[in-house]
Design a protein around this motif. Structure first.
Motif: not given
Length: 75
Positions: A57-61
Motif C-alpha cells: 500500500p505504500r507503493k501504489l502506482k
C-alpha cells in the motif's frame, strides 16, 4: 441559414468504484482514501489490504488495479 459545428463527444465517465469489484489507482490514492470513498469507513483499508496480499500500500502506482472486497460486515 445557420452553420452548426458538431460538438465533441462527451468524455467517457469513469464509473464510481463499488465494493466487491476492482478499482484502478489514481494519483494520490491510498488504501485509507479508497476505503473512505468506497465504504465510507477508512478502517476498511484493512479489508482492502487483505484482499490484495501482493500489493504494497505504500507503493501504489497510477493505473494499477486492485480488488475491493464486498461491502459485507467488517472482518
Amino acid at each position: 441559414t445557420g452553420v452548426t459545428t458538431p460538438s465533441a463527444p462527451p468524455a467517457p465517465l469513469t464509473p464510481p468504484a463499488t465494493a466487491g469489484g476492482t478499482y484502478t489507482i489514481k494519483k494520490g490514492d491510498t488504501f485509507i482514501k479508497i476505503a473512505r470513498e468506497v465504504y465510507g469507513d477508512p478502517s476498511r483499508m484493512k479489508d482492502i489490504a487483505a484482499a490484495n496480499p501482493g500489493v504494497d500500500p505504500r507503493k501504489l502506482k497510477v493505473g494499477q488495479t486492485i480488488i475491493l472486497p464486498d461491502a459485507g460486515p467488517q472482518k
